[in-house]
Design an enzyme around this catalytic site. Structure first.
Site, PDB file in Angstrom:
ATOM      1  N   GLU A 156      -1.018  -1.164  -3.996  1.00 27.32           N
ATOM      2  CA  GLU A 156      -1.437  -1.941  -2.831  1.00 27.32           C
ATOM      3  C   GLU A 156      -0.284  -2.808  -2.337  1.00 27.32           C
ATOM      4  O   GLU A 156       0.445  -3.396  -3.128  1.00 27.32           O
ATOM      5  CB  GLU A 156      -2.627  -2.836  -3.181  1.00 27.32           C
ATOM      6  N   GLY A 177     -15.230  -8.550   3.374  1.00 32.05           N
ATOM      7  CA  GLY A 177     -14.276  -9.606   3.681  1.00 32.05           C
ATOM      8  C   GLY A 177     -14.781 -10.943   3.179  1.00 32.05           C
ATOM      9  O   GLY A 177     -15.983 -11.156   3.025  1.00 32.05           O
ATOM     10  N   LYS A 194     -23.683   1.244  -0.945  1.00 35.26           N
ATOM     11  CA  LYS A 194     -22.399   1.732  -0.432  1.00 35.26           C
ATOM     12  C   LYS A 194     -22.307   3.251  -0.558  1.00 35.26           C
ATOM     13  O   LYS A 194     -21.863   3.942   0.363  1.00 35.26           O
ATOM     14  CB  LYS A 194     -21.227   1.088  -1.196  1.00 35.26           C
ATOM     15  N   THR A 220      -3.630  -3.975   2.936  1.00 33.96           N
ATOM     16  CA  THR A 220      -4.696  -4.959   3.103  1.00 33.96           C
ATOM     17  C   THR A 220      -4.835  -5.387   4.559  1.00 33.96           C
ATOM     18  O   THR A 220      -3.986  -5.097   5.409  1.00 33.96           O
ATOM     19  CB  THR A 220      -4.462  -6.200   2.229  1.00 33.96           C
ATOM     20  N   TYR A 221      -5.902  -6.115   4.800  1.00 34.17           N
ATOM     21  CA  TYR A 221      -6.328  -6.498   6.144  1.00 34.17           C
ATOM     22  C   TYR A 221      -6.601  -7.984   6.122  1.00 34.17           C
ATOM     23  O   TYR A 221      -7.330  -8.461   5.254  1.00 34.17           O
ATOM     24  CB  TYR A 221      -7.612  -5.721   6.452  1.00 34.17           C
TER      25      TYR A 221
END
Length: 293
Positions: free
Chosen positions: A17, A110, A166, A48-49
């Site tokens: 990541e 988030g 999910k 990532t965001y």
């Protein structure tokens, strides 16, 4: 490559990541990181965001993911959060992902921010997954899981039940929150199997190589600290080089044990540190290769 096919083709997937720096003045560091990672034998790199979900943060995530795919020929996994996004904003993001040929998404709720009011179009990552699959079923979705339980769940069993939402929504693989105690993960795995969850799971591993990580990362993630790691912090916390080496060794030992147990993948939270990524790869690659023969 479609991530589901990747898991089908390998016994142990290996990934990393990276994250876009928050400060514009530091943006060059991510390109230096990617250049340093380009020769490592990773199957994909997740990007990532930003928690705030600003337009600038979204574009930087897309720019970095596109570079990984087009320049370095490595598959990116794009993080997409939804708590602070409207449906229209997510549609626009999906259109941009399609334009760039980026088809693998890590769906996330988030974190809630005290300074940003949630949009309430999406309350959970499963809501985002349902929306994406209805909008364009060709996207491949991964999700997050929490070996020691999500902080909003009353119990680990409740959190595992929530994971099913999910999977029912279209998520086909999972990446864990970072953890340091493999026994906690094995208990989690056993509970998932008893609950009927049988999808590829990658272990998210973060090497603790700086004192600031002990104080910040460990306290934020809520992961339990096994005695051997606590002793390492106490003995080497004030010796930067010793802590770096000890942290790398601990992560490698942890990953080798997980690989031997048959985990589907190993995911390194690099913190944009190329030396960490290289040292970890050198320490575990022969084991990954052996698993994949």
């Amino acid at each position: 490559m479609n991530l589901q096919k990747l898991y089908e083709s390998k016994r142990t997937v290996y990934s990393m990541e990276v994250f876009p720096p928050k400060k514009t003045s530091s943006i060059d560091t991510i390109y230096n990181t990617l250049y340093g990672l380009r020769t490592l034998p990773v199957d994909f790199i997740s990007v990532t965001y930003g928690a705030g979900g600003s337009t600038q943060q979204k574009e930087k995530t897309l720019e970095i993911a596109s570079l990984i795919k087009s320049e370095y020929r490595i598959e990116p996994l794009v993080h997409l959060t939804c708590l602070n996004s409207t449906k229209e904003e997510v549609r626009q993001m999906l259109d941009r992902l399609n334009q760039l040929g980026l088809k693998n998404i890590l769906v996330l709720r988030g974190d809630q921010s005290p300074t940003v009011e949630p949009k309430h179009d999406f309350e959970h990552a499963s809501d985002l997954a349902v929306f994406i699959k209805a909008y364009d079923p060709s996207f491949q979705l991964a999700g997050a899981c929490y070996p020691e339980g999500h902080y909003d769940a009353a119990t680990l069993e409740e959190d595992i039940e929530n994971l099913k939402y999910k999977l029912d929504a279209g998520v086909t693989s999972l990446v864990t929150q970072l953890f340091f105690d493999n026994e906690a993960y094995y208990r989690f795995r056993d509970k998932m199997e008893k609950a009927g969850i049988h999808v590829p799971v990658e272990a998210g591993i973060m090497p603790i190589v700086k004192k600031s990580q002990i104080e910040r990362t460990v306290s934020m993630c809520g992961a339990s600290i096994p005695p051997q790691l606590s002793r390492m912090f106490q003995r080497y916390g004030d010796d930067p080089q010793a802590l770096f080496d000890a942290g790398i060794h601990y992560a490698i030992t942890q990953m080798i044990d997980l690989a031997a147990s048959g985990i589907s993948g190993l995911h390194v939270y690099t913190m944009n540190n190329v030396e960490v990524a290289r040292r970890i790869t050198d320490g575990v690659w022969s084991v990954i290769e052996s698993n994949n023969r």
